[in-house]
Design a protein around this motif. Structure first.
Motif, PDB file in Angstrom:
ATOM      1  N   THR A 344       0.821  -1.203   0.000  1.00  0.00           N
ATOM      2  CA  THR A 344       0.000   0.000   0.000  1.00  0.00           C
ATOM      3  C   THR A 344       0.860   1.260   0.000  1.00  0.00           C
ATOM      4  O   THR A 344       0.595   2.215  -0.737  1.00  0.00           O
ATOM      5  CB  THR A 344      -0.936   0.016   1.228  1.00  0.00           C
ATOM      6  OG1 THR A 344      -1.702  -1.190   1.252  1.00  0.00           O
ATOM      7  CG2 THR A 344      -1.871   1.211   1.184  1.00  0.00           C
ATOM      8  N   ALA A 345       1.911   1.257   0.820  1.00  0.00           N
ATOM      9  CA  ALA A 345       2.806   2.420   0.899  1.00  0.00           C
ATOM     10  C   ALA A 345       3.521   2.656  -0.416  1.00  0.00           C
ATOM     11  O   ALA A 345       3.705   3.809  -0.838  1.00  0.00           O
ATOM     12  CB  ALA A 345       3.817   2.220   2.024  1.00  0.00           C
ATOM     13  N   ARG A 348       0.956   4.058  -2.920  1.00  0.00           N
ATOM     14  CA  ARG A 348       0.624   5.445  -2.562  1.00  0.00           C
ATOM     15  C   ARG A 348       1.782   6.389  -2.894  1.00  0.00           C
ATOM     16  O   ARG A 348       1.565   7.497  -3.388  1.00  0.00           O
ATOM     17  CB  ARG A 348       0.293   5.502  -1.064  1.00  0.00           C
ATOM     18  CG  ARG A 348      -0.384   6.779  -0.586  1.00  0.00           C
ATOM     19  CD  ARG A 348      -1.863   6.817  -0.945  1.00  0.00           C
ATOM     20  NE  ARG A 348      -2.610   5.705  -0.406  1.00  0.00           N
ATOM     21  CZ  ARG A 348      -3.147   5.663   0.808  1.00  0.00           C
ATOM     22  NH1 ARG A 348      -2.966   6.685   1.640  1.00  0.00           N
ATOM     23  NH2 ARG A 348      -3.864   4.631   1.192  1.00  0.00           N
ATOM     24  N   PHE A 356       1.805   6.823   3.227  1.00  0.00           N
ATOM     25  CA  PHE A 356       0.712   6.001   3.724  1.00  0.00           C
ATOM     26  C   PHE A 356       0.777   5.989   5.248  1.00  0.00           C
ATOM     27  O   PHE A 356       1.828   5.728   5.828  1.00  0.00           O
ATOM     28  CB  PHE A 356       0.832   4.577   3.182  1.00  0.00           C
ATOM     29  CG  PHE A 356      -0.106   3.590   3.826  1.00  0.00           C
ATOM     30  CD1 PHE A 356      -1.468   3.823   3.867  1.00  0.00           C
ATOM     31  CD2 PHE A 356       0.391   2.413   4.396  1.00  0.00           C
ATOM     32  CE1 PHE A 356      -2.325   2.909   4.459  1.00  0.00           C
ATOM     33  CE2 PHE A 356      -0.452   1.502   4.998  1.00  0.00           C
ATOM     34  CZ  PHE A 356      -1.826   1.757   5.027  1.00  0.00           C
ATOM     35  N   ALA A 401       6.072   1.793   6.458  1.00  0.00           N
ATOM     36  CA  ALA A 401       5.447   2.687   5.482  1.00  0.00           C
ATOM     37  C   ALA A 401       6.388   3.835   5.118  1.00  0.00           C
ATOM     38  O   ALA A 401       6.541   4.182   3.940  1.00  0.00           O
ATOM     39  CB  ALA A 401       4.125   3.217   6.034  1.00  0.00           C
ATOM     40  N   TYR A 405       8.286   4.523   1.352  1.00  0.00           N
ATOM     41  CA  TYR A 405       8.222   5.805   0.623  1.00  0.00           C
ATOM     42  C   TYR A 405       9.624   6.282   0.280  1.00  0.00           C
ATOM     43  O   TYR A 405       9.914   6.659  -0.867  1.00  0.00           O
ATOM     44  CB  TYR A 405       7.498   6.842   1.477  1.00  0.00           C
ATOM     45  CG  TYR A 405       7.395   8.208   0.834  1.00  0.00           C
ATOM     46  CD1 TYR A 405       6.265   8.569   0.119  1.00  0.00           C
ATOM     47  CD2 TYR A 405       8.440   9.135   0.948  1.00  0.00           C
ATOM     48  CE1 TYR A 405       6.173   9.826  -0.480  1.00  0.00           C
ATOM     49  CE2 TYR A 405       8.362  10.386   0.354  1.00  0.00           C
ATOM     50  CZ  TYR A 405       7.225  10.729  -0.357  1.00  0.00           C
ATOM     51  OH  TYR A 405       7.144  11.964  -0.960  1.00  0.00           O
TER      52      TYR A 405
END
Length: 516
Positions: A344-345, A348, A356, A401, A405
């Protein structure tokens, strides 16, 4: 003829009553008198109709049917076994032939359960179905299994949980006449107290799938897996010994075996997969074949017994070794959620250029315990970014997270990952223990204390520092070169050395996602 309007309500009421009576009778006919397509001469029992007690099928054939004789025989088998009883087996492999031929081999494994009879409460019995073809794994609806020594309860809760998986299906007929599990029960009754069984008979089934489903149940100290398997079948004595010796080497090396090597190959391969996940080591206890008992050495059947043990149980773990074991347990139980955080991170970060923020409502509370991590991105096998934390000062979900990134967009060695690249990106999560300083007198002394493929290293000299994860050993397997490259990463000269240099070791637990 003129209708009396005053009588219309009466006529309507009579009509309604007649309609109700007709409908009731039609319903009665459909429910109670209608004919089904099936015939009663073809009636067969469903699993639910089968007696809740699974009766003995091979007592008097594979083992004595007399309670006193059976009790005496098993006592004799166990008394003749001398073995180290200090380490609890977590998985055992035992034969399932007639006691005359294989019981003494099986006794070597069961003897090792006796010191832990009060701790082992759930026994997963995994063996082949010889009598009935099974697609997947057959569960028994029976609440108890009977032997001459009494009744053994099944674990109804676990069995019902397993039944929710499409690989497992209730099949009483498969269990009805099967011996591969039944012959294990008297030994269990003599070596354990107050236990339940989960009887599992397989046919066409993938060991990887079985292992994946059973893994959560076998992590605790109260559970054990009994893999029921004979070895080679109907070879001459000399050939059988060679084949069985190769099978033993396969088991020792965690190499899958074939059905030519064992009629219980699926059970053995499942045991090996689980043992590897749990870090267990196999130990051969005994091997023999039917030719050692009978006079017929032209066509023999082989037997062997192994136990899988955690060698770490022989010592008290401390420091980063204990922390690593705790991280392994954490990773096993939370792998899916940790991978979801990074996925998910990453999405995103790359698609929206946003951080995230994991929320407690979406993840287990334990993911908000503090932890340190590294996230390594690869594109088609080549490094594409790697950023991490060395101090556990925030929730592990948040740490992952943030590091995801940074690895995708802020690693100064690479350009930011683009949306078009995402389909080719795989990642590895590394969970870090704390750091442990290495005490040394010289460079040579330092090198002697470093463990290749195991230790991650952090070098410090004043404000300069550099870190290599244990995974770097795959690219730099030589200790001296590893240290040299580590110094360069810290901004030091390859030949530099000083009394101010400090070295710290740490361990990691990795979780890989190959983007499949």
């Amino acid at each position: 003829m003129e209708i009396n309007r005053k009588k219309i309500p009466t006529y309507l009421m009579i009509f309604v009553i007649v309609a109700i009576v007709v409908i009731f009778n039609i319903s009665y006919l459909l429910n109670y008198i209608s004919t089904n397509n099936e015939k009663i001469v073809d009636y067969s029992l469903s699993d639910e109709d089968i007696n809740p007690i699974r009766e003995m099928a091979v007592a008097g054939l594979f083992y004595p049917a007399d309670m006193y004789q059976l009790d005496s025989d098993i006592n004799g088998y166990l008394e003749h076994v001398v073995s180290d009883l200090s380490v609890r087996p977590q998985i055992v492999i035992v034969p399932h032939a007639g006691y005359r031929y294989s019981a003494q081999v099986a006794a070597h494994a069961y003897k090792r359960l006796q010191p832990f009879k009060d701790k082992i409460k759930k026994v997963f019995l995994l063996g082949p179905s010889h009598q009935v073809w099974v697609n997947g794994v057959a569960l028994s609806p029976a609440k108890q299994f009977k032997t001459p020594l009494g009744l053994v309860k099944t674990d109804e809760q676990i069995i019902l949980e397993l039944a929710k998986n499409k690989l497992f299906k209730f099949n009483a007929k498969a269990h009805l006449k099967e011996h591969s599990l039944e012959v294990q029960l008297p030994f269990l009754q003599k070596t354990l107290d107050n236990f339940t069984i989960i009887p599992l008979l397989y046919g066409e089934a993938n060991p990887e799938e079985i292992a994946k489903i059973l893994e959560p149940y076998l992590e605790g100290d109260s559970s054990i897996l009994i893999a029921s398997a004979d070895l080679s079948h109907y070879l001459d004595y000399a050939t059988a010994k060679k084949v069985d010796e190769q099978t033993s080497k396969n088991i020792e090396g965690s190499l899958a075996i074939t059905h030519h090597q064992s009629c219980g190959a699926t059970a053995v391969n499942t045991a090996m997969i689980l043992a590897k996940k749990f870090g267990l080591v196999p130990r051969l206890l005994d091997m023999a074949n039917s030719g050692d008992v009978s006079n017929d050495k032209n066509k023999v059947v082989g037997y062997g017994s192994w136990v899988y043990e955690n060698t770490e149980d022989d010592k008290v773990l401390e420091g980063i070794e204990l922390e690593q074991k705790h991280l392994q347990n954490f990773a096993r139980h939370n792998k899916k959620a940790l991978v979801e955080v990074v996925k998910t991170a990453l999405d995103r970060a790359v698609n929206q250029n946003e951080y995230f923020q994991p929320e407690r409502m979406n993840f287990n509370n334990v993911l908000f315990d503090k932890g340190a991590s590294f996230v390594t991105l690869e594109k088609k096998g080549k490094l594409r970014g790697c950023i991490g934390s060395v101090v556990a000062n925030k929730a592990i979900a948040v740490d992952l997270a943030n590091n995801t990134y940074a690895a995708a967009l802020n690693d100064s060695r690479f350009t930011p990952v683009t949306p078009d690249e995402l389909k080719d990106i795989s990642f590895t999560i590394a969970l870090l223990t704390n750091f442990e300083e290495i005490q040394f007198d010289s460079v040579e002394d330092l090198l002697s204390k470093i463990k290749v493929d195991v230790d991650g290293l952090l070098i410090q000299d004043g404000e300069r520092q550099g870190l290599f994860l244990p995974a770097v050993w795959k690219q730099i397997p030589d200790k001296q070169e590893f240290l040299t490259e580590l110094k360069i990463k810290a901004g030091l000269s390859p030949s530099y050395w000083s009394d101010r240099v400090k070295m710290f070791r740490f361990r990691t637990v990795e979780i890989k996602n190959d983007n499949n």
